[in-house]
Write a protein that holds these residues in place. Structure first.
Motif, PDB file in Angstrom:
ATOM      1  N   CYS A 241      17.342 -46.163 -26.086  1.00  0.00           N
ATOM      2  CA  CYS A 241      16.141 -45.457 -25.621  1.00  0.00           C
ATOM      3  C   CYS A 241      16.283 -43.945 -25.642  1.00  0.00           C
ATOM      4  O   CYS A 241      15.331 -43.225 -25.342  1.00  0.00           O
ATOM      5  CB  CYS A 241      15.803 -45.902 -24.200  1.00  0.00           C
ATOM      6  N   ARG A 242      17.469 -43.431 -25.978  1.00  0.00           N
ATOM      7  CA  ARG A 242      17.732 -41.997 -25.817  1.00  0.00           C
ATOM      8  C   ARG A 242      16.888 -41.122 -26.741  1.00  0.00           C
ATOM      9  O   ARG A 242      16.703 -39.928 -26.470  1.00  0.00           O
ATOM     10  CB  ARG A 242      19.216 -41.705 -26.037  1.00  0.00           C
ATOM     11  N   LEU A 243      16.380 -41.687 -27.840  1.00  0.00           N
ATOM     12  CA  LEU A 243      15.564 -40.906 -28.776  1.00  0.00           C
ATOM     13  C   LEU A 243      14.080 -40.919 -28.434  1.00  0.00           C
ATOM     14  O   LEU A 243      13.290 -40.249 -29.089  1.00  0.00           O
ATOM     15  CB  LEU A 243      15.757 -41.431 -30.206  1.00  0.00           C
ATOM     16  N   SER A 244      13.703 -41.657 -27.407  1.00  0.00           N
ATOM     17  CA  SER A 244      12.288 -41.766 -27.068  1.00  0.00           C
ATOM     18  C   SER A 244      11.793 -40.505 -26.369  1.00  0.00           C
ATOM     19  O   SER A 244      12.581 -39.761 -25.760  1.00  0.00           O
ATOM     20  CB  SER A 244      12.048 -42.971 -26.164  1.00  0.00           C
ATOM     21  N   PRO A 245      10.491 -40.234 -26.433  1.00  0.00           N
ATOM     22  CA  PRO A 245       9.944 -39.027 -25.788  1.00  0.00           C
ATOM     23  C   PRO A 245      10.038 -39.046 -24.273  1.00  0.00           C
ATOM     24  O   PRO A 245       9.888 -38.013 -23.632  1.00  0.00           O
ATOM     25  CB  PRO A 245       8.479 -39.016 -26.260  1.00  0.00           C
ATOM     26  N   SER A 246      10.277 -40.218 -23.692  1.00  0.00           N
ATOM     27  CA  SER A 246      10.322 -40.296 -22.237  1.00  0.00           C
ATOM     28  C   SER A 246      11.747 -40.307 -21.689  1.00  0.00           C
ATOM     29  O   SER A 246      11.954 -40.515 -20.498  1.00  0.00           O
ATOM     30  CB  SER A 246       9.594 -41.564 -21.758  1.00  0.00           C
ATOM     31  N   SER A 247      12.733 -40.079 -22.561  1.00  0.00           N
ATOM     32  CA  SER A 247      14.116 -40.155 -22.106  1.00  0.00           C
ATOM     33  C   SER A 247      14.486 -38.994 -21.182  1.00  0.00           C
ATOM     34  O   SER A 247      15.015 -39.192 -20.097  1.00  0.00           O
ATOM     35  CB  SER A 247      15.071 -40.190 -23.300  1.00  0.00           C
ATOM     36  N   ALA A 248      14.237 -37.770 -21.612  1.00  0.00           N
ATOM     37  CA  ALA A 248      14.579 -36.595 -20.805  1.00  0.00           C
ATOM     38  C   ALA A 248      13.319 -35.973 -20.220  1.00  0.00           C
ATOM     39  O   ALA A 248      12.270 -35.947 -20.870  1.00  0.00           O
ATOM     40  CB  ALA A 248      15.327 -35.573 -21.659  1.00  0.00           C
ATOM     41  N   TRP A 249      13.410 -35.479 -19.016  1.00  0.00           N
ATOM     42  CA  TRP A 249      12.253 -34.859 -18.370  1.00  0.00           C
ATOM     43  C   TRP A 249      12.690 -33.705 -17.473  1.00  0.00           C
ATOM     44  O   TRP A 249      13.833 -33.641 -17.029  1.00  0.00           O
ATOM     45  CB  TRP A 249      11.460 -35.887 -17.561  1.00  0.00           C
ATOM     46  N   ASP A 250      11.773 -32.788 -17.260  1.00  0.00           N
ATOM     47  CA  ASP A 250      11.988 -31.643 -16.367  1.00  0.00           C
ATOM     48  C   ASP A 250      10.772 -31.508 -15.461  1.00  0.00           C
ATOM     49  O   ASP A 250       9.651 -31.828 -15.860  1.00  0.00           O
ATOM     50  CB  ASP A 250      12.187 -30.344 -17.164  1.00  0.00           C
ATOM     51  N   GLN A 251      11.002 -31.029 -14.272  1.00  0.00           N
ATOM     52  CA  GLN A 251       9.922 -30.850 -13.311  1.00  0.00           C
ATOM     53  C   GLN A 251      10.255 -29.698 -12.376  1.00  0.00           C
ATOM     54  O   GLN A 251      11.409 -29.503 -12.001  1.00  0.00           O
ATOM     55  CB  GLN A 251       9.730 -32.130 -12.500  1.00  0.00           C
ATOM     56  N   LYS A 252       9.239 -28.931 -12.006  1.00  0.00           N
ATOM     57  CA  LYS A 252       9.438 -27.831 -11.066  1.00  0.00           C
ATOM     58  C   LYS A 252       8.426 -27.945  -9.935  1.00  0.00           C
ATOM     59  O   LYS A 252       7.230 -28.060 -10.178  1.00  0.00           O
ATOM     60  CB  LYS A 252       9.294 -26.467 -11.762  1.00  0.00           C
TER      61      LYS A 252
END
Length: 376
Positions: A241-252
């Motif tokens: 799943c690491r290549l999917s668009p939902s793998s990494a995320w950032d939030q502030k």
């Protein structure tokens, strides 16, 4: 279709489902059905559909002109000021509730704080409507079939555990996302039909088929989320799943915003000045998050922190956090609780040639595929 045929079709549907108006579904019914709460605690709903037919709680037909505005009474439902204990609507092809179309019947009653609308329909039709809510039918067919099996397994497990409840499932992420028949298509129906009646079992019993969007590299053990050890939900490595668009995320988020959300969830977070990551479990996810206030530190369990701040904001408990100029900056991996099948991982495994049975056995080790008819 002529008006007479539409009316007759409505009457035939009503006759087929009249027994459902007063009974919970179970394995003894000739049609394998499921009850899904699609509206809860509403002040009112609008019901429509071609050849719309309404039955009251005693099975008698009620003459109502669509669209029908149903409102919540004190402990009943009202149509044009007339009270009913319960109304069950059917239509020639689908019943429309607030503009969304649903197969089967729609049962409306007063419950708790307003109207409860339950869609009762054949289990396999429910699954077809669900596919494009949970994943995409454009995905490889083996991934669609895997989703069909786990959604069927999850639904049947919930139906058994909630046999005496007003409904078996909710139509949101609380259970499984389902928006009726609006986005059905042939590939979704193919995935369901090619796995018809198949469920996952462990030692002969239907499993709790938890699943999520993206695990971020490793699925989670059930005991780390819900405190219960389940042999087929121990967590597995998953790099698919690491290549999917939902793998990494950032939030502030500002500390003030975090403080208000934590306080609303019942935590003593007044005077929040810092947020820190706490201890991690064996899968790398946070056991707890430390809220630092002027009066001391408050440890918030990782899963409860997600719930308090918002599942769509803090997408998983696998994150780091730092505070800069009064803002908490989160960087994370994965989306969801991480238990069971990783949907994006299943997609990639299907692209690499794995069958749906192989995908399921990987994410739920020790389980077996069986037909419902063989375990009843």
């Amino acid at each position: 279709m002529t008006k007479i045929r539409i009316v007759m079709a409505g009457l035939l549907i009503a006759a087929a489902f009249v027994v459902l108006a007063g009974r919970r579904c179970d394995a003894a019914l000739s049609v394998d059905t499921i009850r899904v709460a699609i509206v809860k605690n509403a002040p009112g709903v609008t019901v429509d559909g071609n050849g719309l037919l309404a039955l009251r709680e005693n099975g008698a037909a009620v003459a109502l002109n669509p669209p029908v505005a149903v409102k919540a009474g004190r402990d009943d439902v009202l149509v044009d000021g007339v009270p009913y204990r319960r109304l069950v609507f059917s239509a020639a092809s689908a019943v429309s509730i607030n503009g969304k179309r649903y197969r089967g019947v729609a049962e409306i009653r007063f419950n708790d704080k307003g109207l409860l609308v339950v869609n009762e329909l054949p289990l396999e039709d429910y699954l077809v409507g669900l596919i494009n809510c949970e994943i995409s039918s454009a995905w490889p067919i083996e991934a669609i079939k895997a989703q069909a099996v786990i959604a069927r397994t999850y639904a049947v497990n919930r139906r058994e555990s909630r046999r005496d409840a007003l409904y078996h499932l909710e139509s949101s992420v609380i259970d499984q996302v389902y928006n009726g028949c609006e986005i059905e298509d042939n590939r979704a129906r193919r995935g369901v039909s090619e796995t018809a009646g198949e469920v996952l079992t462990y030692n002969g019993a239907i499993i709790q088929a938890f699943y999520h969007s993206n695990c971020g590299g490793k699925t989670e053990a059930a005991e780390n989320v819900w405190g219960m050890s389940i042999p087929y939900l121990k967590g597995v490595d998953c790099q698919y799943c690491r290549l999917s668009p939902s793998s990494a995320w950032d939030q502030k988020l500002s500390l003030r915003d975090l403080e208000e959300r934590l306080k609303a969830a019942g935590y003593k977070a007044t005077g929040l000045i810092d947020i820190r990551a706490g201890a991690r479990n064996s899968s790398g996810r946070l056991k707890d998050v430390i809220a630092v206030t002027r009066r001391g530190e408050v440890a918030v369990p990782g899963n409860q922190f997600r719930k308090a701040i918002g599942y769509g904001i803090i997408k998983s408990t696998n994150f780091t956090v730092k505070v800069v100029n009064g803002d908490a900056i989160f960087s994370g991996l994965g989306n969801g609780h991480g238990v069971g099948l990783c949907q994006w991982g299943a997609k990639q495994r299907a692209l690499e040639g794995f069958s749906y049975a192989e995908i399921l056995s990987y994410y739920y080790p020790g389980t077996e595929l069986k037909k419902l008819s063989d375990i009843r």
